[in-house]
Motif scaffolding. Structure first.
Motif, short mmCIF file in Angstrom:
data_model
loop_
_atom_site.label_atom_id
_atom_site.label_comp_id
_atom_site.label_asym_id
_atom_site.label_seq_id
_atom_site.Cartn_x
_atom_site.Cartn_y
_atom_site.Cartn_z
N GLN A 127 103.60 58.20 50.52
CA GLN A 127 104.90 58.75 50.11
C GLN A 127 105.31 58.27 48.72
O GLN A 127 105.80 59.05 47.90
CB GLN A 127 105.96 58.34 51.14
N ALA A 128 105.12 56.98 48.46
CA ALA A 128 105.59 56.40 47.20
C ALA A 128 104.93 57.05 45.98
O ALA A 128 105.62 57.50 45.06
CB ALA A 128 105.39 54.89 47.20
N PRO A 129 103.60 57.13 45.90
CA PRO A 129 103.01 57.78 44.73
C PRO A 129 103.31 59.28 44.67
O PRO A 129 103.41 59.85 43.57
CB PRO A 129 101.51 57.53 44.90
N ALA A 130 103.51 59.93 45.82
CA ALA A 130 103.85 61.35 45.81
C ALA A 130 105.24 61.57 45.23
O ALA A 130 105.46 62.51 44.44
CB ALA A 130 103.78 61.92 47.23
N VAL A 131 106.19 60.72 45.59
CA VAL A 131 107.55 60.84 45.05
C VAL A 131 107.54 60.58 43.55
O VAL A 131 108.21 61.28 42.78
CB VAL A 131 108.49 59.87 45.78
N ALA A 132 106.80 59.56 43.12
CA ALA A 132 106.73 59.26 41.69
C ALA A 132 106.12 60.42 40.91
O ALA A 132 106.60 60.78 39.83
CB ALA A 132 105.92 57.99 41.47
N ALA A 133 105.08 61.04 41.46
CA ALA A 133 104.46 62.18 40.80
C ALA A 133 105.39 63.38 40.77
O ALA A 133 105.44 64.13 39.79
CB ALA A 133 103.15 62.54 41.50
N ALA A 134 106.15 63.58 41.84
CA ALA A 134 107.11 64.69 41.88
C ALA A 134 108.19 64.50 40.83
O ALA A 134 108.63 65.46 40.17
CB ALA A 134 107.72 64.79 43.27
N ALA A 135 108.63 63.27 40.67
CA ALA A 135 109.65 62.99 39.65
C ALA A 135 109.12 63.30 38.25
O ALA A 135 109.85 63.84 37.40
CB ALA A 135 110.10 61.54 39.75
N ASP A 136 107.87 62.96 38.00
CA ASP A 136 107.28 63.23 36.69
C ASP A 136 107.06 64.73 36.48
O ASP A 136 107.26 65.25 35.38
CB ASP A 136 105.94 62.50 36.55
N ALA A 137 106.64 65.44 37.54
CA ALA A 137 106.27 66.85 37.39
C ALA A 137 107.48 67.78 37.40
O ALA A 137 107.54 68.74 36.63
CB ALA A 137 105.29 67.25 38.50
N ALA A 138 108.43 67.50 38.29
CA ALA A 138 109.54 68.45 38.48
C ALA A 138 110.91 67.83 38.26
O ALA A 138 111.92 68.55 38.28
CB ALA A 138 109.47 69.05 39.88
N GLY A 139 110.98 66.54 38.07
CA GLY A 139 112.27 65.90 37.83
C GLY A 139 113.09 65.68 39.08
O GLY A 139 114.28 65.37 38.99
N VAL A 159 103.09 70.03 44.25
CA VAL A 159 102.82 68.79 43.53
C VAL A 159 101.48 68.25 44.01
O VAL A 159 101.29 68.02 45.20
CB VAL A 159 103.92 67.74 43.76
N GLU A 160 100.56 68.09 43.08
CA GLU A 160 99.25 67.54 43.39
C GLU A 160 99.07 66.24 42.62
O GLU A 160 99.30 66.19 41.40
CB GLU A 160 98.14 68.53 43.03
N VAL A 161 98.65 65.20 43.33
CA VAL A 161 98.56 63.87 42.72
C VAL A 161 97.09 63.44 42.69
O VAL A 161 96.48 63.21 43.74
CB VAL A 161 99.38 62.85 43.53
N PRO A 162 96.49 63.34 41.51
CA PRO A 162 95.10 62.84 41.43
C PRO A 162 95.05 61.34 41.67
O PRO A 162 96.06 60.63 41.58
CB PRO A 162 94.68 63.19 40.00
N GLY A 163 93.85 60.86 41.94
CA GLY A 163 93.70 59.44 42.21
C GLY A 163 94.04 58.56 41.01
O GLY A 163 94.54 57.45 41.18
N THR A 164 93.80 59.07 39.81
CA THR A 164 94.12 58.28 38.62
C THR A 164 95.62 58.02 38.48
O THR A 164 96.03 57.05 37.86
CB THR A 164 93.61 59.00 37.36
N THR A 165 96.42 58.93 39.08
CA THR A 165 97.87 58.73 39.07
C THR A 165 98.33 57.94 40.28
O THR A 165 99.20 57.06 40.17
CB THR A 165 98.59 60.10 39.05
#
Length: 198
Positions: free
Chosen positions: A101-113, A42-48
């Protein structure tokens, strides 16, 4: 203070573009596990991770452009807006650094559920650079605001000498020193020598 309006505007435009640039790359990396794959990157760009950063970067650009066209009071307002936007850029990136942690978890939820991370969150250098860019915007905006009065003086100093209302014709007046070329041509077309009464 920044006494040159053009220098302040160019600096703010460059920094606004830089704020856009540093928000685009990957800020955070982690992994999650799904039912089909034991490890998904999971990779999270700054815009996300910090969407407010790119919005604030747009305000910096708009404020810089407004400072080129507005009067003195409006320039103060535009520079105040760019300073606030710069603070938003820095604080947005700072919030991600404080709690990645918070934005990483949110991005993981969007990317992988899934929301359970299987590796620690890795923070890249981009959020740190974003904090530096935001701080630079605040500094340049403050220095430019201190020099706004000298911008106005410079504008007046570089106005054309003949830009004001023309004086009424009279002996030794501007009309005598700078004859109206159109009137001379009209006089010649009627057979009159325009220099006869000078």
């Amino acid at each position: 203070m920044i006494r040159s309006r053009s220098r302040a505007v160019v600096l703010l435009l460059v920094l606004g573009g830089a704020a856009f640039a540093v928000s685009a790359p990957v800020w955070l990396r982690t992994t999650v596990a799904t039912a089909l794959e034991p490890q998904v990157a999971v990779e999270v760009p700054g815009t996300t991770a910090a969407p407010a950063v790119s919005a604030a970067a747009f305000v910096v650009l708009a404020g810089a452009l407004a400072a080129t066209l507005a009067g003195r009071v409006a320039r103060w307002v535009a520079l105040a807006a760019t300073a606030l936007a710069g603070a938003t850029v820095a604080l947005g990136a700072g919030a991600v650094l404080q709690d990645p942690q918070a934005p990483a978890v949110a991005a993981a939820a969007d990317a992988a559920g899934v929301t359970t991370l299987t590796s620690p969150v890795t923070v890249t250098a981009w959020p740190w650079l974003t904090v530096a860019v935001g701080a630079a915007v605040v500094l340049v905006s403050a220095l430019a605001a201190l020099g706004v009065r000298s911008w106005t003086l410079g504008d007046r100093r570089h106005e054309r000498a003949g830009a004001g209302p023309r004086s009424a014709p009279g002996p030794g007046g501007p009309a005598d020193r700078d004859p109206d070329a159109q009137a001379d041509w009209d006089a010649l077309s009627h057979g009159t020598d325009p220099s006869a009464d000078r």
